[in-house]
Design a protein around this motif. Sequence first.
Motif, PDB file in Angstrom:
ATOM      1  N   ILE A   1       0.826  -1.205   0.000  1.00  0.00           N
ATOM      2  CA  ILE A   1       0.000   0.000   0.000  1.00  0.00           C
ATOM      3  C   ILE A   1       0.861   1.256   0.000  1.00  0.00           C
ATOM      4  CG2 ILE A   1      -1.574   1.369   1.462  1.00  0.00           C
ATOM      5  CD1 ILE A   1      -2.970  -1.275   2.176  1.00  0.00           C
ATOM      6  N   LEU A   2       1.999   1.212   0.705  1.00  0.00           N
ATOM      7  CA  LEU A   2       2.836   2.404   0.841  1.00  0.00           C
ATOM      8  C   LEU A   2       3.803   2.609  -0.321  1.00  0.00           C
ATOM      9  CD1 LEU A   2       3.662   2.343   4.665  1.00  0.00           C
ATOM     10  CD2 LEU A   2       2.024   3.787   3.456  1.00  0.00           C
ATOM     11  N   GLN A   3       3.830   1.701  -1.286  1.00  0.00           N
ATOM     12  CA  GLN A   3       4.651   1.941  -2.474  1.00  0.00           C
ATOM     13  C   GLN A   3       4.083   3.145  -3.218  1.00  0.00           C
ATOM     14  OE1 GLN A   3       4.451  -1.779  -4.609  1.00  0.00           O
ATOM     15  NE2 GLN A   3       5.999  -2.776  -3.361  1.00  0.00           N
ATOM     16  N   GLN A   4       4.881   4.177  -3.393  1.00  0.00           N
ATOM     17  CA  GLN A   4       4.461   5.397  -4.098  1.00  0.00           C
ATOM     18  C   GLN A   4       3.291   6.102  -3.405  1.00  0.00           C
ATOM     19  OE1 GLN A   4       6.188   6.411  -6.792  1.00  0.00           O
ATOM     20  NE2 GLN A   4       7.475   4.592  -6.771  1.00  0.00           N
ATOM     21  N   THR A   5       3.139   5.890  -2.095  1.00  0.00           N
ATOM     22  CA  THR A   5       2.004   6.469  -1.369  1.00  0.00           C
ATOM     23  C   THR A   5       2.470   7.008  -0.026  1.00  0.00           C
ATOM     24  OG1 THR A   5       0.466   4.908  -2.398  1.00  0.00           O
ATOM     25  CG2 THR A   5      -0.280   5.989  -0.383  1.00  0.00           C
ATOM     26  N   ARG A   6       1.999   8.195   0.333  1.00  0.00           N
ATOM     27  CA  ARG A   6       2.341   8.776   1.629  1.00  0.00           C
ATOM     28  C   ARG A   6       1.652   7.999   2.758  1.00  0.00           C
ATOM     29  NH1 ARG A   6      -0.253  12.829   2.266  1.00  0.00           N
ATOM     30  NH2 ARG A   6      -1.478  12.879   0.351  1.00  0.00           N
ATOM     31  N   VAL A   7       2.300   7.993   3.923  1.00  0.00           N
ATOM     32  CA  VAL A   7       1.774   7.263   5.079  1.00  0.00           C
ATOM     33  C   VAL A   7       0.361   7.722   5.412  1.00  0.00           C
ATOM     34  CG1 VAL A   7       2.024   6.943   7.578  1.00  0.00           C
ATOM     35  CG2 VAL A   7       4.014   6.679   6.081  1.00  0.00           C
ATOM     36  N   GLU A   8       0.136   9.051   5.410  1.00  0.00           N
ATOM     37  CA  GLU A   8      -1.174   9.584   5.793  1.00  0.00           C
ATOM     38  C   GLU A   8      -2.270   9.102   4.839  1.00  0.00           C
ATOM     39  OE1 GLU A   8       1.569  11.349   5.249  1.00  0.00           O
ATOM     40  OE2 GLU A   8       2.121  11.831   7.320  1.00  0.00           O
ATOM     41  N   GLN A   9      -1.932   8.988   3.563  1.00  0.00           N
ATOM     42  CA  GLN A   9      -2.916   8.522   2.598  1.00  0.00           C
ATOM     43  C   GLN A   9      -3.119   7.016   2.696  1.00  0.00           C
ATOM     44  OE1 GLN A   9      -1.787   8.914  -1.520  1.00  0.00           O
ATOM     45  NE2 GLN A   9      -3.829   8.456  -2.295  1.00  0.00           N
TER      46      GLN A   9
END
Length: 349
Positions: A41-49
Amino acid sequence: MTDTKRFFTDRILTWNRSHNDRTMPWKNEKNPYFIWLSEIILQQTRVEQGRPYYERFIAAYPTVNDLAKAPEEEVFRLWQGLGYYARCKNMLAAARSIAHSGKFPDTYEGIAALKGVGAYTAAAIASFAYNLPHAVLDGNVYRVLARYFGIDTPIDTTAGKKRFTFLANDLLPKNQAGIYNQAIMDFGAVVCKPQQPLCKTCTLSPHCEAFQKGLTDLVPVKSKKLIIKKRYFHFLLLEQDGKIWIRKRTAKDIWQNLHEFPLVETPAPADLETLRQTPGFQRLLPIKTKTTAPGIELKQQLTHQTIHASFIRFSLSPDFTLPEDYMLVPANQLDKYAFPKIITDYLKR
């Protein structure tokens, strides 16, 4: 390990003992399935998102077997809005592979063999779940190492990747791999930040090459400039007796396996009259049809592309039809299908 490198590692671990307060639902987790899910999920994605998506996936699929058995359309709907949909497709394929084998792999090689898992993700899962001695290299780690050791080799080159990989593994305390990996990533996220790093209070700054030489803003170095391509999408909302025509995107392009309205792409912006003259429009709507509402324009920024989209509504006669790859669905059931974010943003309007 040299004294300089040992000092760096000790400082990172010491800092972590008093600053281990970066709360994330997957932090300190030992369940390899949960760790794997968070990393995908966090690949290319900010933690908050990514956080709410992680929590929704865990609630919907508490085990890898639950995810493996889930219908593809259902999983894609849950992923909707995260982008990079190839991740979702690979995640589902990996879950089914794990379920078929009977257990989550417990070696670096076994984890790395999963669909959609690269070197960083494999190292993260191996170290966090099993404390295996594999160093992680994400954007935070590249930045910390490049600044502290004053490395100007571009991180996006073969030479740079080899140099940083060797250094990261040399710094890794083999018996505390998981703790150290999490610590250096946290350090990069909250202290050695991309902009406005906390150098004045940083425990490493007295020995940091970049700080001492005033080069903090110049490293890490990248050799390639990101080129952003502009694309112009014109979505035709073809309404027919309370139903809408849609289809699934199957080509190897953005948003593969998601649904969309009939689409005409043009190489440059186009008004409706110009659009009507294009072969793509005439194939979809060969008859002269009036629009039923003003066109709405939206924009979505992807990593390598900017999508400029217009949405134009048309009301069609009952005998209108489209090729077999299109389907006619009730307008009030569109929420049952997974769409790209730019279309869901339009539907929310």
